[in-house]
Design a protein around this motif. Structure first.
Motif, PDB file in Angstrom:
ATOM      1  N   THR A  60      24.106  44.491   5.240  1.00  0.00           N
ATOM      2  CA  THR A  60      23.631  45.276   4.100  1.00  0.00           C
ATOM      3  C   THR A  60      22.769  46.465   4.499  1.00  0.00           C
ATOM      4  OG1 THR A  60      21.769  43.738   3.900  1.00  0.00           O
ATOM      5  CG2 THR A  60      23.708  43.309   2.529  1.00  0.00           C
ATOM      6  N   VAL A  61      22.329  46.514   5.754  1.00  0.00           N
ATOM      7  CA  VAL A  61      21.496  47.617   6.224  1.00  0.00           C
ATOM      8  C   VAL A  61      22.372  48.846   6.448  1.00  0.00           C
ATOM      9  CG1 VAL A  61      19.991  48.431   8.078  1.00  0.00           C
ATOM     10  CG2 VAL A  61      19.831  46.067   7.285  1.00  0.00           C
ATOM     11  N   PRO A  62      21.974  50.027   5.916  1.00  0.00           N
ATOM     12  CA  PRO A  62      22.771  51.242   6.118  1.00  0.00           C
ATOM     13  C   PRO A  62      22.989  51.538   7.598  1.00  0.00           C
ATOM     14  CG  PRO A  62      21.055  51.610   4.485  1.00  0.00           C
ATOM     15  CD  PRO A  62      20.786  50.260   5.100  1.00  0.00           C
ATOM     16  N   ALA A  63      24.144  52.125   7.907  1.00  0.00           N
ATOM     17  CA  ALA A  63      24.491  52.391   9.304  1.00  0.00           C
ATOM     18  C   ALA A  63      23.510  53.334   9.973  1.00  0.00           C
ATOM     19  CB  ALA A  63      25.909  52.952   9.389  1.00  0.00           C
ATOM     20  N   ASN A  64      22.911  54.246   9.198  1.00  0.00           N
ATOM     21  CA  ASN A  64      21.968  55.199   9.796  1.00  0.00           C
ATOM     22  C   ASN A  64      20.537  54.697   9.787  1.00  0.00           C
ATOM     23  OD1 ASN A  64      21.253  55.421   7.123  1.00  0.00           O
ATOM     24  ND2 ASN A  64      21.426  57.640   7.018  1.00  0.00           N
ATOM     25  N   GLY A  65      20.327  53.420   9.462  1.00  0.00           N
ATOM     26  CA  GLY A  65      18.987  52.847   9.507  1.00  0.00           C
ATOM     27  C   GLY A  65      18.065  53.334   8.416  1.00  0.00           C
ATOM     28  N   GLY A  66      18.600  53.951   7.377  1.00  0.00           N
ATOM     29  CA  GLY A  66      17.768  54.427   6.282  1.00  0.00           C
ATOM     30  C   GLY A  66      17.084  55.746   6.560  1.00  0.00           C
ATOM     31  N   LEU A  67      17.726  56.618   7.336  1.00  0.00           N
ATOM     32  CA  LEU A  67      17.116  57.896   7.702  1.00  0.00           C
ATOM     33  C   LEU A  67      17.188  58.938   6.588  1.00  0.00           C
ATOM     34  CD1 LEU A  67      18.335  58.206  11.385  1.00  0.00           C
ATOM     35  CD2 LEU A  67      15.986  57.962  10.616  1.00  0.00           C
ATOM     36  N   ASN A  68      17.766  58.578   5.449  1.00  0.00           N
ATOM     37  CA  ASN A  68      17.835  59.533   4.348  1.00  0.00           C
ATOM     38  C   ASN A  68      16.453  59.966   3.873  1.00  0.00           C
ATOM     39  OD1 ASN A  68      20.613  59.382   4.392  1.00  0.00           O
ATOM     40  ND2 ASN A  68      20.715  57.788   2.826  1.00  0.00           N
ATOM     41  N   TYR A  69      15.478  59.073   4.043  1.00  0.00           N
ATOM     42  CA  TYR A  69      14.104  59.423   3.666  1.00  0.00           C
ATOM     43  C   TYR A  69      13.618  60.635   4.441  1.00  0.00           C
ATOM     44  CZ  TYR A  69       9.031  59.362   3.880  1.00  0.00           C
ATOM     45  OH  TYR A  69       7.717  59.741   3.866  1.00  0.00           O
ATOM     46  N   ILE A  70      13.919  60.667   5.731  1.00  0.00           N
ATOM     47  CA  ILE A  70      13.447  61.768   6.571  1.00  0.00           C
ATOM     48  C   ILE A  70      14.125  63.072   6.185  1.00  0.00           C
ATOM     49  CG2 ILE A  70      13.382  62.643   8.944  1.00  0.00           C
ATOM     50  CD1 ILE A  70      13.039  59.834   9.905  1.00  0.00           C
ATOM     51  N   THR A  71      15.430  63.035   5.995  1.00  0.00           N
ATOM     52  CA  THR A  71      16.154  64.269   5.701  1.00  0.00           C
ATOM     53  C   THR A  71      15.755  64.853   4.360  1.00  0.00           C
ATOM     54  OG1 THR A  71      17.994  62.990   4.760  1.00  0.00           O
ATOM     55  CG2 THR A  71      18.117  63.563   7.095  1.00  0.00           C
ATOM     56  N   SER A  72      15.370  64.004   3.403  1.00  0.00           N
ATOM     57  CA  SER A  72      14.996  64.503   2.077  1.00  0.00           C
ATOM     58  C   SER A  72      13.534  64.912   1.990  1.00  0.00           C
ATOM     59  CB  SER A  72      15.299  63.444   1.008  1.00  0.00           C
ATOM     60  OG  SER A  72      14.556  62.254   1.265  1.00  0.00           O
ATOM     61  N   SER A  73      12.641  64.157   2.644  1.00  0.00           N
ATOM     62  CA  SER A  73      11.206  64.417   2.518  1.00  0.00           C
ATOM     63  C   SER A  73      10.655  65.335   3.609  1.00  0.00           C
ATOM     64  CB  SER A  73      10.426  63.094   2.554  1.00  0.00           C
ATOM     65  OG  SER A  73      10.828  62.253   1.504  1.00  0.00           O
ATOM     66  N   LEU A  74      11.237  65.272   4.803  1.00  0.00           N
ATOM     67  CA  LEU A  74      10.753  66.056   5.935  1.00  0.00           C
ATOM     68  C   LEU A  74      11.927  66.803   6.567  1.00  0.00           C
ATOM     69  CD1 LEU A  74       8.577  63.211   7.491  1.00  0.00           C
ATOM     70  CD2 LEU A  74       7.764  65.043   6.007  1.00  0.00           C
ATOM     71  N   PRO A  75      12.530  67.743   5.838  1.00  0.00           N
ATOM     72  CA  PRO A  75      13.781  68.366   6.303  1.00  0.00           C
ATOM     73  C   PRO A  75      13.649  69.171   7.585  1.00  0.00           C
ATOM     74  CG  PRO A  75      12.899  69.537   4.401  1.00  0.00           C
ATOM     75  CD  PRO A  75      12.072  68.305   4.539  1.00  0.00           C
ATOM     76  N   MET A  76      12.456  69.657   7.926  1.00  0.00           N
ATOM     77  CA  MET A  76      12.290  70.479   9.124  1.00  0.00           C
ATOM     78  C   MET A  76      11.856  69.682  10.346  1.00  0.00           C
ATOM     79  SD  MET A  76      13.298  73.289   8.030  1.00  0.00           S
ATOM     80  CE  MET A  76      12.916  74.302   9.453  1.00  0.00           C
ATOM     81  N   LEU A  77      11.732  68.367  10.210  1.00  0.00           N
ATOM     82  CA  LEU A  77      11.339  67.532  11.337  1.00  0.00           C
ATOM     83  C   LEU A  77      12.478  67.447  12.353  1.00  0.00           C
ATOM     84  CD1 LEU A  77       9.251  65.532  12.570  1.00  0.00           C
ATOM     85  CD2 LEU A  77      10.393  63.728  11.270  1.00  0.00           C
ATOM     86  N   ARG A  78      12.155  67.622  13.623  1.00  0.00           N
ATOM     87  CA  ARG A  78      13.156  67.505  14.678  1.00  0.00           C
ATOM     88  C   ARG A  78      13.424  66.025  14.950  1.00  0.00           C
ATOM     89  NH1 ARG A  78       9.385  70.785  16.751  1.00  0.00           N
ATOM     90  NH2 ARG A  78       8.865  69.395  18.466  1.00  0.00           N
ATOM     91  N   VAL A  79      14.636  65.589  14.664  1.00  0.00           N
ATOM     92  CA  VAL A  79      14.994  64.178  14.760  1.00  0.00           C
ATOM     93  C   VAL A  79      16.123  63.994  15.759  1.00  0.00           C
ATOM     94  CG1 VAL A  79      15.779  62.134  13.515  1.00  0.00           C
ATOM     95  CG2 VAL A  79      14.337  63.824  12.350  1.00  0.00           C
ATOM     96  N   ARG A  80      15.962  63.016  16.637  1.00  0.00           N
ATOM     97  CA  ARG A  80      17.007  62.649  17.570  1.00  0.00           C
ATOM     98  C   ARG A  80      17.244  61.152  17.423  1.00  0.00           C
ATOM     99  NH1 ARG A  80      14.173  65.923  22.521  1.00  0.00           N
ATOM    100  NH2 ARG A  80      12.548  64.419  22.038  1.00  0.00           N
ATOM    101  N   VAL A  81      18.501  60.773  17.242  1.00  0.00           N
ATOM    102  CA  VAL A  81      18.844  59.383  16.952  1.00  0.00           C
ATOM    103  C   VAL A  81      19.559  58.769  18.146  1.00  0.00           C
ATOM    104  CG1 VAL A  81      20.028  57.840  15.363  1.00  0.00           C
ATOM    105  CG2 VAL A  81      19.038  59.974  14.516  1.00  0.00           C
ATOM    106  N   HIS A  82      19.138  57.546  18.514  1.00  0.00           N
ATOM    107  CA  HIS A  82      19.710  56.831  19.645  1.00  0.00           C
ATOM    108  C   HIS A  82      20.130  55.441  19.194  1.00  0.00           C
ATOM    109  CE1 HIS A  82      17.589  59.817  22.310  1.00  0.00           C
ATOM    110  NE2 HIS A  82      16.735  59.771  21.305  1.00  0.00           N
ATOM    111  N   GLU A  83      21.096  54.874  19.838  1.00  0.00           N
ATOM    112  CA  GLU A  83      21.513  53.506  19.578  1.00  0.00           C
ATOM    113  C   GLU A  83      21.010  52.609  20.695  1.00  0.00           C
ATOM    114  OE1 GLU A  83      25.693  53.450  19.089  1.00  0.00           O
ATOM    115  OE2 GLU A  83      25.647  54.347  17.079  1.00  0.00           O
ATOM    116  N   SER A  84      20.249  51.594  20.324  1.00  0.00           N
ATOM    117  CA  SER A  84      19.732  50.662  21.305  1.00  0.00           C
ATOM    118  C   SER A  84      20.844  49.733  21.787  1.00  0.00           C
ATOM    119  CB  SER A  84      18.591  49.840  20.701  1.00  0.00           C
ATOM    120  OG  SER A  84      18.159  48.852  21.580  1.00  0.00           O
ATOM    121  N   GLY A  85      20.661  49.187  22.978  1.00  0.00           N
ATOM    122  CA  GLY A  85      21.576  48.186  23.490  1.00  0.00           C
ATOM    123  C   GLY A  85      21.174  46.806  23.014  1.00  0.00           C
ATOM    124  N   THR A  86      21.579  45.799  23.735  1.00  0.00           N
ATOM    125  CA  THR A  86      21.278  44.431  23.328  1.00  0.00           C
ATOM    126  C   THR A  86      19.852  44.015  23.658  1.00  0.00           C
ATOM    127  OG1 THR A  86      22.168  43.635  25.447  1.00  0.00           O
ATOM    128  CG2 THR A  86      23.687  43.708  23.565  1.00  0.00           C
TER     129      THR A  86
END
Length: 305
Positions: A60-86
């Protein structure tokens, strides 16, 4: 929306990035918001590490980890997304070597509401950068109190703790409260030492800083764990790593008490270290949906908005 960083909070050199681990849980989301707003205030980039969905992340958790909050509230923030391993502890520890701050929630999907997540203590113990564990009352997580509390003990951790607490307070436009606990004598013949000199020394250290936030000093007659429990009107409790030993990897007793019981987020200040080189941020912004593949990857995901 938090106010944009002032000119006094930024320099020609980009600050070290803020790293946050997010498994999509309630406290993972709280950690993401806390880290994003702190990065915005300090002008740092935000490196988001998403948990491996094959481990403990519900469908049920969104694939992007719920990052919509950042894009809507802090649109100019420099964001880099990584996928953790096991092994997210190892991945966050590695990422933290080139960061200025590491942020996690105090529990994930499987931990009970009263327990500390099983990955938190190992991560705090192994981290080489300052680490914030987001927990406590909603008002504290939001930063409503405008107060940062530095818990000191008269030891070698006091200097870094005070410096970090002052920096956080300035960035968040908050005041600093310096708190020192003096245990009550256990016998009638015991004579309580005057610990006021610890607070006086702390005051002098703060006043020597180039920029000193408003501050007060408090001497509490009681045990350190009682001081932790009384931090109900603060947004962040700043503590040292304590008697951390390389061979055991364990933090001090007071630090562990704060991580388990504090009614607010806790920052554990580690001894100064030399961060590993990190690729310099560019003017491009990374879309939260464009994840950087691989647990060891450190290349930003570039995309135009």
């Amino acid at each position: 929306m938090p106010s944009q960083p002032s000119r006094s909070q930024t320099t020609n050199r980009f600050p070290l990035p803020v790293v946050v681990g997010n498994d999509g849980s309630l406290w993972g989301q709280a950690a993401l918001r806390w880290a994003a707003e702190h990065a915005w205030r300090t002008g740092a980039a935000l490196d988001v590490w998403l948990w491996d969905r094959s481990t403990e992340v519900p469908d049920t958790v969104p694939a992007n980890g719920g990052l919509n909050y950042i894009t809507s509230s802090l649109p100019m923030l420099r964001v880099r997304v990584h996928e953790s391993g096991t092994d997210p502890v190892r991945d966050l520890e590695t990422a933290g070597r080139g960061s200025g701050l590491l942020v996690v929630g105090y529990r994930g999907h499987r931990a009970s509401s009263l327990s500390l997540g099983e990955k938190v203590l190992p991560l705090v113990s192994r981290a080489t950068c300052d680490t914030v564990v987001v927990r406590g009352r909603a008002s504290a997580v939001r930063g409503d109190n405008r107060r940062v509390t530095a818990l000191i003990n008269g030891g070698e951790d006091d200097g870094p703790v005070l410096i970090r607490a002052a920096a956080i307070a300035l960035g968040h436009r908050a005041a600093v409260r310096v708190l020192h606990a003096q245990p009550v004598p256990t016998t009638k013949d015991a004579v309580a030492a005057d610990h006021q000199f610890v607070l006086d020394h702390a005051t002098r250290q703060l006043e020597k800083l180039d920029r000193c936030p408003p501050h007060t000093v408090v001497l509490l007659h009681g045990q350190p764990h009682e001081a932790v429990a009384r931090c109900t009107d603060t947004d962040l409790l700043v503590v040292g790593a304590g008697d951390q030993l390389p061979e055991t990897g364990r933090c001090g007793t007071v630090t562990r008490t704060a991580l388990h019981q504090a009614p607010c987020p806790v920052m554990v200040v580690h001894r100064p270290h030399v961060p590993e080189p990190w690729p310099a941020p560019t003017s491009d912004l990374a879309r939260p949906g464009a994840a950087v593949r691989g647990p060891q990857s450190r290349q930003p995901a570039h995309a135009s908005r």
